[in-house]
Design an enzyme around this catalytic site. Structure first.
Site, PDB file in Angstrom:
ATOM      1  N   ARG A 144       0.829  -1.529   0.497  1.00  0.00           N
ATOM      2  CA  ARG A 144      -0.248   0.256  -0.118  1.00  0.00           C
ATOM      3  C   ARG A 144       0.869   1.130   0.025  1.00  0.00           C
ATOM      4  NH1 ARG A 144      -3.322  -3.375  -1.097  1.00  0.00           N
ATOM      5  NH2 ARG A 144      -4.953  -3.809   0.063  1.00  0.00           N
ATOM      6  N   TYR A 147      -0.292   4.250  -1.534  1.00  0.00           N
ATOM      7  CA  TYR A 147      -2.107   4.757  -0.660  1.00  0.00           C
ATOM      8  C   TYR A 147      -1.707   5.381   0.838  1.00  0.00           C
ATOM      9  CZ  TYR A 147      -6.663   3.982   1.449  1.00  0.00           C
ATOM     10  OH  TYR A 147      -8.181   3.812   2.335  1.00  0.00           O
TER      11      TYR A 147
HETATM   12  N1  LIG Z   1     -13.356   1.463   2.528  1.00  0.00           N
HETATM   13  C1  LIG Z   1     -11.896   0.873   3.377  1.00  0.00           C
HETATM   14  O1  LIG Z   1     -11.591   0.267   3.882  1.00  0.00           O
HETATM   15  C2  LIG Z   1     -11.433   2.400   3.849  1.00  0.00           C
HETATM   16  C3  LIG Z   1     -10.794   2.436   4.823  1.00  0.00           C
HETATM   17  C4  LIG Z   1     -10.344   3.635   5.269  1.00  0.00           C
HETATM   18  C5  LIG Z   1     -10.192   5.063   4.563  1.00  0.00           C
HETATM   19  N2  LIG Z   1     -11.160   4.723   3.295  1.00  0.00           N
HETATM   20  C6  LIG Z   1     -11.605   5.914   2.982  1.00  0.00           C
HETATM   21  O2  LIG Z   1     -12.445   6.124   2.655  1.00  0.00           O
HETATM   22  C7  LIG Z   1     -12.911   6.404   2.003  1.00  0.00           C
HETATM   23  C8  LIG Z   1     -14.199   5.977   0.801  1.00  0.00           C
HETATM   24  O3  LIG Z   1     -13.545   4.758   0.917  1.00  0.00           O
HETATM   25  P1  LIG Z   1     -14.901   3.849  -0.071  1.00  0.00           P
HETATM   26  O4  LIG Z   1     -14.035   2.626   0.222  1.00  0.00           O
HETATM   27  O5  LIG Z   1     -16.511   4.060   0.895  1.00  0.00           O
HETATM   28  O6  LIG Z   1     -14.219   4.214  -1.405  1.00  0.00           O
HETATM   29  P2  LIG Z   1     -15.172   3.584  -2.721  1.00  0.00           P
HETATM   30  O7  LIG Z   1     -14.675   3.423  -3.502  1.00  0.00           O
HETATM   31  O8  LIG Z   1     -16.227   2.627  -2.216  1.00  0.00           O
HETATM   32  O9  LIG Z   1     -16.396   4.895  -3.102  1.00  0.00           O
HETATM   33  C9  LIG Z   1     -15.630   5.311  -3.261  1.00  0.00           C
HETATM   34  C10 LIG Z   1     -16.762   6.962  -4.376  1.00  0.00           C
HETATM   35  O10 LIG Z   1     -15.622   8.371  -4.714  1.00  0.00           O
HETATM   36  C11 LIG Z   1     -16.305   8.829  -6.330  1.00  0.00           C
HETATM   37  N3  LIG Z   1     -14.985   9.079  -7.124  1.00  0.00           N
HETATM   38  C12 LIG Z   1     -13.661   9.198  -7.476  1.00  0.00           C
HETATM   39  N4  LIG Z   1     -13.290   9.596  -7.535  1.00  0.00           N
HETATM   40  C13 LIG Z   1     -14.021  10.949  -8.278  1.00  0.00           C
HETATM   41  C14 LIG Z   1     -13.977  12.294  -7.765  1.00  0.00           C
HETATM   42  N5  LIG Z   1     -12.347  12.534  -8.620  1.00  0.00           N
HETATM   43  N6  LIG Z   1     -14.514  13.059  -8.068  1.00  0.00           N
HETATM   44  C15 LIG Z   1     -15.750  12.886  -6.797  1.00  0.00           C
HETATM   45  N7  LIG Z   1     -16.578  11.546  -6.817  1.00  0.00           N
HETATM   46  C16 LIG Z   1     -15.097  10.742  -7.066  1.00  0.00           C
HETATM   47  C17 LIG Z   1     -16.441   7.050  -6.883  1.00  0.00           C
HETATM   48  O11 LIG Z   1     -17.658   7.438  -8.097  1.00  0.00           O
HETATM   49  C18 LIG Z   1     -17.230   6.670  -5.341  1.00  0.00           C
HETATM   50  O12 LIG Z   1     -18.583   6.457  -5.541  1.00  0.00           O
HETATM   51  C19 LIG Z   1     -11.224   6.988   1.141  1.00  0.00           C
HETATM   52  O13 LIG Z   1     -11.056   8.316   0.389  1.00  0.00           O
HETATM   53  C20 LIG Z   1     -10.550   5.790   1.273  1.00  0.00           C
HETATM   54  O14 LIG Z   1      -9.634   6.186   1.278  1.00  0.00           O
HETATM   55  C21 LIG Z   1     -11.835   3.335   3.327  1.00  0.00           C
END
Ligand SMILES: NC(=O)c1ccc[n+]([C@@H]2O[C@H](COP(=O)([O-])OP(=O)(O)OC[C@H]3O[C@@H](n4cnc5c(N)ncnc54)[C@H](O)[C@@H]3O)[C@@H](O)[C@H]2O)c1
Length: 245
Positions: A144, A147
């Site tokens: 990662r 990231y």
């Molecule tokens: N899911 C996890 O395990 C996890 C853990 C820690 C942190 N996070 C962080 O939480 C946040 C959300 O994660 P998630 O898993 O719900 O995400 P996801 O990937 O399921 O959803 C991301 C959303 O962001 C939208 N998106 C992407 N690029 C975009 C842009 N340029 N403009 C507007 N919208 C855009 C996509 O269309 C999608 O609907 C992220 O920042 C992720 O790094 C997630």
């Protein structure tokens, strides 16, 4: 409930996963929510939901965000949800991929905050919430590199915004989860050779024995957006079922 009555919030990455959970929780707390996402199709599932206005927008696009900020007027809370997981250790990561991770994971928080902060400053209050991760300066995990480096930068971003604007009524806090069960997490699991085993492995990373849910994260976001957290700024709130303890 009703901790956000009369408040207006912008939530990015609103179409699915954590952002979608935040939209639903903010609305349940009484907020008027602008739900922003690049994916207009998925976002349209929120069309007609009371308290929600959808806005298809690429959050890397500063001009589109400036136009959106003109439409919303001053807002009370900004949830910066956009993020992307690049998979790879250093030797599997190109400089271009590292740049792309910064552009998406840090650049979107920068661009959206730059668009909505002036209105908050004019009003003399506002809560900005960023999405970091335990995969950051908190802990290293295999594969990662890009990231975690960008999510560590989000912590620096959060603390800088908090330090610069605290005296003018603005708070900025980061949320740092471990694995959360969202569509993108499911896609990463399904891409693995044995998805069932991978799901069990992800769950067992947390001593509580499960992945987080968007609702778990949304509850924390609602607290950070509300006045209940008025003494909290520059904080990185770890929410990880004990994974980093
Ligand atoms: N899911 C996890 O395990 C996890 C853990 C820690 C942190 N996070 C962080 O939480 C946040 C959300 O994660 P998630 O898993 O719900 O995400 P996801 O990937 O399921 O959803 C991301 C959303 O962001 C939208 N998106 C992407 N690029 C975009 C842009 N340029 N403009 C507007 N919208 C855009 C996509 O269309 C999608 O609907 C992220 O920042 C992720 O790094 C997630």
């Amino acid at each position: 409930m009703n901790r956000l009555q009369g408040r207006t919030a912008v939530v990015t990455a609103a179409a699915q996963g954590i952002g979608r959970g935040v939209v639903e929780r903010f609305v349940a707390e009484g907020a008027q929510v602008w739900a922003v996402d690049l994916n207009a199709d998925a976002l349209s599932e929120l069309d007609g939901v009371e308290g929600v206005t959808t806005a298809a927008c690429d959050v890397t696009d500063a001009e589109a965000l400036a136009e959106l900020a003109r439409r919303t007027g001053p807002i009370d809370a900004l949830f910066n949800g956009v993020g992307f997981v690049h998979v790879g250790a250093l030797l599997e990561t190109t400089a271009a991929e590292l740049d792309a991770s910064f552009r998406l994971n840090v650049g979107t928080a920068f661009a959206a905050t730059a668009a909505f902060l002036p209105g908050m400053l004019e009003a003399g209050s506002g809560s900005i919430i960023t999405m970091s991760s335990v995969q950051s300066s908190i802990r290293g995990f295999p594969n990662r590199l890009a990231y975690a480096t960008s999510k560590a930068a989000i912590i620096g971003f959060t603390k800088s915004v908090a330090a610069d604007y605290a005296a003018r009524g603005i708070r900025c806090n980061a949320i740092a989860p471990s694995a959360v069960d969202t569509p993108s997490m499911r896609a990463r699991i399904d891409a693995m050779p044995d998805p069932e085993r991978a799901a069990a492995d992800f769950a067992s990373r947390q001593p509580v024995g499960r992945m987080g849910t968007p609702e778990d994260i949304a509850a924390l976001a609602a607290y950070l957006a509300s006045d209940e957290s008025s003494f909290t700024t520059g904080s990185v709130v770890v929410i990880d079922g004990g994974a980093s303890s």
